[in-house]
Design an enzyme around this catalytic site. Structure first.
Site, PDB file in Angstrom:
ATOM      1  N   TYR A   2       4.128   5.153 -13.668  1.00  0.00           N
ATOM      2  CA  TYR A   2       3.748   6.497 -14.094  1.00  0.00           C
ATOM      3  C   TYR A   2       3.878   7.503 -12.950  1.00  0.00           C
ATOM      4  O   TYR A   2       4.180   8.683 -13.175  1.00  0.00           O
ATOM      5  CB  TYR A   2       2.329   6.501 -14.663  1.00  0.00           C
ATOM      6  CG  TYR A   2       2.263   5.920 -16.054  1.00  0.00           C
ATOM      7  CD1 TYR A   2       2.473   6.720 -17.173  1.00  0.00           C
ATOM      8  CD2 TYR A   2       2.019   4.561 -16.253  1.00  0.00           C
ATOM      9  CE1 TYR A   2       2.433   6.192 -18.453  1.00  0.00           C
ATOM     10  CE2 TYR A   2       1.979   4.016 -17.524  1.00  0.00           C
ATOM     11  CZ  TYR A   2       2.183   4.839 -18.620  1.00  0.00           C
ATOM     12  OH  TYR A   2       2.154   4.304 -19.887  1.00  0.00           O
TER      13      TYR A   2
ATOM     14  N   GLU B 290      -2.910   0.203 -22.148  1.00  0.00           N
ATOM     15  CA  GLU B 290      -1.958  -0.880 -21.860  1.00  0.00           C
ATOM     16  C   GLU B 290      -2.623  -2.017 -21.104  1.00  0.00           C
ATOM     17  O   GLU B 290      -2.345  -3.196 -21.363  1.00  0.00           O
ATOM     18  CB  GLU B 290      -0.767  -0.308 -21.082  1.00  0.00           C
ATOM     19  CG  GLU B 290       0.136   0.554 -21.955  1.00  0.00           C
ATOM     20  CD  GLU B 290       0.927   1.594 -21.177  1.00  0.00           C
ATOM     21  OE1 GLU B 290       1.104   1.416 -19.946  1.00  0.00           O
ATOM     22  OE2 GLU B 290       1.371   2.582 -21.793  1.00  0.00           O
TER      23      GLU B 290
END
Length: 396
Positions: A98, A140
């Protein structure tokens, strides 16, 4: 959630960002793959990149998330986030990626919007990004834990035990773990990621719905995708792989799964969208379910209808089951009211029905609209999209 100061800035700049988001995402992917070519080779779908579908999906999800934060500042759009998180988990996305995305995305934003990106604007959109990213990372992480997996890629080696031609362009693959360990548990409607090594050395990954399991094997169906660009993984599976060959396959993921209640169900599919519905019907039949189950399917003709026999046989095992099929160009005699596109106007949909949709976006939009007209609640209508979710955000 979003701070009051950032909310004001995002609200003021959302039209400009939204208007340029297509160009922003295109530049973002160009920067990302220039710096990390391995991501395009082994993680991202090269076909969706070439068609622009992935860029559209990313643009839509960012704009929709920002819009949701402004419209409902105290609520997180978990339905939208869960869909993305399940796809990420099936691909083995990790938290550190990310930061990589952030770097190249904000460089693209600065290039496209130029002087409009003041420090205040950059800080506000930075807050939006990390709210979304950290929420996805948390979801996640939970998905990995629930699957008993470490964070990151966790592909397991399977051997193709059999391959069955379902239609001219659909093949069913039966796969067995090479390690002879137990099959992973999955919920009806979920999918797995399948990785193949292509002739150029790329290890491309695609998702395929599980259609069932038995005899120590998982089953999934693959439709050959024509067009430009053609489906390089689907064609590779059809043309090059057969019994005895190896595949690397993820644990099952997917947020559109059969619920465990006893209320009426409606399963609506078109084309290869029938695969998660077959899994649901198989589960219901095996469990001896007495639920009211209405199955709807649309296809080009009888020869193109994958799992046609399964639909008939599984429905016959359900006391409350009924199946309704439409063909656009039926072969031989076929009822006039079942010729053309799926149309619910002549069907009675029981109150309290939970609906599952899978197929092309125009099909799902039409069926969803008819179900809403029939009185179903939006929360009771679930949909699965094969490929980048270009509908994502519209229903967030």
């Amino acid at each position: 959630m979003l701070s009051a100061k950032s909310a004001e800035t995002v609200r003021a700049t959302l039209p400009a960002v939204g208007g340029a988001i297509g160009e922003i995402t295109e530049r973002f992917y160009g920067k990302l793959f220039a710096a990390h070519p391995e991501l395009l080779r082994d993680l991202f779908n090269r076909g969706n990149q070439a068609s622009g579908a992935q860029q559209q999906a990313l643009a839509g999800s960012i704009a929709a998330f920002a819009g949701a934060l402004l419209a409902r500042p105290d609520d997180r759009p978990d339905a939208m986030l869960a869909r993305i998180a399940h796809k990420h988990a099936s691909l083995g996305v990790t938290a550190d990626q990310y930061a990589i995305v952030h770097r190249h995305l904000f460089a693209a934003i600065a290039e496209v919007l130029g002087e409009a990106v003041t420090p205040e604007v950059a800080a506000a959109w930075d807050e939006v990004y990390w709210l979304m990213a950290n929420a996805l990372i948390a979801i996640e992480r939970r998905l990995y834990q629930e699957a008993g997996l470490a964070e990151g890629p966790s592909l397991r080696e399977y051997r193709i035990a059999g391959r069955v031609r379902e239609t001219a362009d659909v093949a069913v693959f039966q796969v067995r773990p090479v390690d002879d360990g137990p099959l992973p548990a999955f919920r009806p409607g979920q999918y797995v990621s399948v990785q193949v090594e292509l002739p150029d050395g790329a290890r491309q990954i695609r998702q395929y719905s599980l259609t069932g399991q038995g005899d120590g094997m998982l089953r999934f169906a693959v439709k050959r995708l024509a067009g430009d660009p053609a489906g390089e993984v689907s064609n590779h599976l059809h043309d090059r792989l057969d019994a005895g060959d190896l595949l690397r396959i993820s644990a099952p993921f997917g947020d559109v799964c059969l619920d465990g209640g006893d209320g009426p169900l409606l399963l609506a599919s078109a084309g290869i969208g029938c695969t998660p519905m077959v899994s649901m019907l198989d589960h219901l039949a095996a469990a001896g379910s007495t639920r009211r189950v209405i199955s709807l399917h649309g296809d080009r003709d009888q020869a193109s209808h994958a799992f046609r026999a399964d639909l008939e046989q599984l429905t016959a095992k359900l006391p409350g089951g009924s199946a309704h099929v439409w063909y656009e160009r039926p072969e031989g005699e076929w009822p006039a009211d079942r010729t053309g596109l799926v149309d619910l106007s002549g069907l009675e949909v029981p109150a309290g029905t939970t609906a599952y949709l899978c197929g092309p976006l125009p099909f799902m939009r039409t069926v969803r609209a008819q179900l809403l007209d029939a009185g179903l609640r939006p929360a009771d209508i679930h949909y699965e999209v094969f490929g980048p979710d270009l509908w994502l955000g519209r229903e967030a």
